[in-house]
Design an enzyme around this catalytic site. Structure first.
Site, PDB file in Angstrom:
ATOM      1  N   ASP A  14      -3.386  12.130  -3.737  1.00  0.00           N
ATOM      2  CA  ASP A  14      -4.835  11.878  -3.772  1.00  0.00           C
ATOM      3  C   ASP A  14      -5.495  13.076  -4.468  1.00  0.00           C
ATOM      4  OD1 ASP A  14      -7.363  10.709  -3.217  1.00  0.00           O
ATOM      5  OD2 ASP A  14      -7.560  11.856  -1.370  1.00  0.00           O
ATOM      6  N   SER A  15      -6.791  12.953  -4.713  1.00  0.00           N
ATOM      7  CA  SER A  15      -7.527  14.095  -5.272  1.00  0.00           C
ATOM      8  C   SER A  15      -7.612  15.234  -4.257  1.00  0.00           C
ATOM      9  CB  SER A  15      -8.943  13.652  -5.637  1.00  0.00           C
ATOM     10  OG  SER A  15      -9.560  13.087  -4.490  1.00  0.00           O
ATOM     11  N   TYR A  46     -12.647  13.356  -7.537  1.00  0.00           N
ATOM     12  CA  TYR A  46     -12.508  12.415  -8.653  1.00  0.00           C
ATOM     13  C   TYR A  46     -13.757  11.540  -8.805  1.00  0.00           C
ATOM     14  CZ  TYR A  46      -7.400  12.993  -9.427  1.00  0.00           C
ATOM     15  OH  TYR A  46      -6.151  13.451  -9.755  1.00  0.00           O
ATOM     16  N   GLY A  47     -14.444  11.317  -7.678  1.00  0.00           N
ATOM     17  CA  GLY A  47     -15.493  10.303  -7.629  1.00  0.00           C
ATOM     18  C   GLY A  47     -16.634  10.488  -8.609  1.00  0.00           C
ATOM     19  N   CYS A  78      -5.506   6.726  -3.431  1.00  0.00           N
ATOM     20  CA  CYS A  78      -6.855   7.014  -3.913  1.00  0.00           C
ATOM     21  C   CYS A  78      -7.372   5.792  -4.662  1.00  0.00           C
ATOM     22  CB  CYS A  78      -6.804   8.228  -4.839  1.00  0.00           C
ATOM     23  SG  CYS A  78      -8.367   8.607  -5.635  1.00  0.00           S
ATOM     24  N   ASN A  79      -8.481   5.247  -4.177  1.00  0.00           N
ATOM     25  CA  ASN A  79      -9.065   4.072  -4.838  1.00  0.00           C
ATOM     26  C   ASN A  79      -9.610   4.427  -6.219  1.00  0.00           C
ATOM     27  OD1 ASN A  79      -9.581   1.759  -2.529  1.00  0.00           O
ATOM     28  ND2 ASN A  79      -9.610   3.819  -1.684  1.00  0.00           N
ATOM     29  N   THR A  80     -10.222   5.606  -6.332  1.00  0.00           N
ATOM     30  CA  THR A  80     -10.841   6.007  -7.604  1.00  0.00           C
ATOM     31  C   THR A  80      -9.779   6.110  -8.693  1.00  0.00           C
ATOM     32  OG1 THR A  80     -12.314   7.347  -6.217  1.00  0.00           O
ATOM     33  CG2 THR A  80     -12.455   7.686  -8.590  1.00  0.00           C
ATOM     34  N   CYS A 192     -12.599   4.155   0.031  1.00  0.00           N
ATOM     35  CA  CYS A 192     -12.227   5.508  -0.384  1.00  0.00           C
ATOM     36  C   CYS A 192     -11.357   6.028   0.745  1.00  0.00           C
ATOM     37  CB  CYS A 192     -13.486   6.359  -0.548  1.00  0.00           C
ATOM     38  SG  CYS A 192     -13.107   8.115  -0.773  1.00  0.00           S
ATOM     39  N   THR A 193     -10.197   6.560   0.405  1.00  0.00           N
ATOM     40  CA  THR A 193      -9.261   6.951   1.462  1.00  0.00           C
ATOM     41  C   THR A 193      -9.775   8.121   2.301  1.00  0.00           C
ATOM     42  OG1 THR A 193      -8.071   8.272  -0.179  1.00  0.00           O
ATOM     43  CG2 THR A 193      -7.193   6.070   0.307  1.00  0.00           C
ATOM     44  N   HIS A 194     -10.802   8.802   1.820  1.00  0.00           N
ATOM     45  CA  HIS A 194     -11.404   9.867   2.624  1.00  0.00           C
ATOM     46  C   HIS A 194     -12.174   9.315   3.831  1.00  0.00           C
ATOM     47  CE1 HIS A 194     -10.609  12.664  -0.664  1.00  0.00           C
ATOM     48  NE2 HIS A 194     -11.028  13.646   0.110  1.00  0.00           N
TER      49      HIS A 194
HETATM   50  N1  DGL Z   1      -9.956   9.633  -1.935  1.00  0.00           N
HETATM   51  C1  DGL Z   1     -10.448   9.110  -3.140  1.00  0.00           C
HETATM   52  C2  DGL Z   1     -10.591   7.608  -3.132  1.00  0.00           C
HETATM   53  O1  DGL Z   1      -9.922   6.920  -2.386  1.00  0.00           O
HETATM   54  C3  DGL Z   1     -11.613   9.746  -3.832  1.00  0.00           C
HETATM   55  C4  DGL Z   1     -12.158  11.063  -3.447  1.00  0.00           C
HETATM   56  C5  DGL Z   1     -12.749  11.815  -4.619  1.00  0.00           C
HETATM   57  O2  DGL Z   1     -13.865  11.532  -5.041  1.00  0.00           O
HETATM   58  O3  DGL Z   1     -12.034  12.679  -5.134  1.00  0.00           O
HETATM   59  O4  DGL Z   1     -11.345   7.062  -3.875  1.00  0.00           O
END
Ligand code: DGL
Length: 274
Positions: A14-15, A46-47, A78-80, A192-194
């Protein structure tokens, strides 16, 4: 795949800390094997990055990681990243790659009011991939979306034991619920996995009647099935001594290192990008 398939090596990427929510699902389902974690700390978050920058960065870091760590399976937690670069990464590496995309389908199936919300990063909400998921599974519903970088930052702070800023988070939640028919939202996709890291805070802001859905368990199940493992009930205790891979950063990412340690990632290595 490695010759010893009894102990497959799974690398979750992930990021930042978000992918640890997928790690948790894998641990909970009794993944048997070696687990490593990678965070692109030098390019976090990443977002808010442009698609062009991410399209250059993600495949480059993914191939450097795979060359360095030699996993049997790579999970883009990570979805992004997945909604943009999953197919590119699959093309350039020679191991199975699992991606993480917004759980629109289960949310659409779960909604009684016909109004669902999607909380994601701004990047994920820009993607044609996300539009296609909405078109395929939720075009008969009203879908409200909000892209937030603030919630990603909050998730990293809360995971590290810092106080949640409920005022900040409330504003983000209201950016979704104040939209037309936002008061009828009964199901929210944590795309978003966060965000599962702040599930309790989000649940209290949305109210207990709103169902929050993430992709963690589905991704873990998919990963296990590609490794011919069956999910089982596990003690959820991380195996110690696993490795955390980072990309080069100017300042040591102390917070991430501390949180990843609690998941069993005790050895830290930096992976150079050329
Ligand atoms: N965890 C990431 C996701 O699932 C994004 C977090 C980020 O913006 O870096 O999209």
């Amino acid at each position: 795949m490695s010759t010893d398939m009894k102990t497959p090596h799974c690398l979750v990427f992930d990021s930042g800390m978000g992918g640890l929510t997928i790690v948790r699902s894998l641990q909970k389902m009794g993944f048997e094997g070696r687990l490593s974690y990678a965070a692109d700390t030098g390019f976090f978050p990443y977002g808010d990055k442009s698609d062009a920058d991410l399209t250059r960065r993600i495949p480059k870091f993914a191939s450097a990681l795979i060359e360095h760590a030699r996993p049997d399976i790579f999970v883009i937690a990570c979805n992004t990243a997945s909604t943009l670069a999953l197919s590119i990464v699959r093309e350039i590496v020679d191991i199975p790659v699992v991606g993480t995309v917004p759980a629109i389908k289960p949310a659409a199936n779960a909604s009684g009011t016909g109004v669902i919300g999607v909380l994601a990063t701004p990047g994920t909400l820009r993607r044609a991939y996300t539009d296609a998921l909405v078109h395929e599974f939720a075009r008969h519903l009203t879908v409200r979306t909000h892209g937030s970088v603030i919630l990603v930052e909050q998730a990293e702070e809360v995971a590290a034991g810092e106080m949640p800023d409920m005022m900040k988070m409330r504003k983000e939640v209201e950016a979704l619920t104040s939209q037309p028919d936002g008061d009828k939202i009964d199901t929210v996709v944590l795309a978003c996995t966060h965000f599962p890291l702040i599930r309790n805070e989000l649940q209290s802001l949305f109210g207990k009647n709103v169902l929050l859905i993430d992709s963690g368990d589905a991704i873990a199940r998919r990963t296990l099935s590609l490794l011919n493992e069956r999910p089982k009930q596990a003690a959820n205790t991380p195996l110690p001594g696993q490795t955390l891979y980072l990309s080069p950063t100017e300042r040591k990412p102390e917070r991430l290192i501390k949180v990843a340690q609690a998941y069993g990632f005790e050895t830290v290595e930096t992976v150079e990008l050329d």
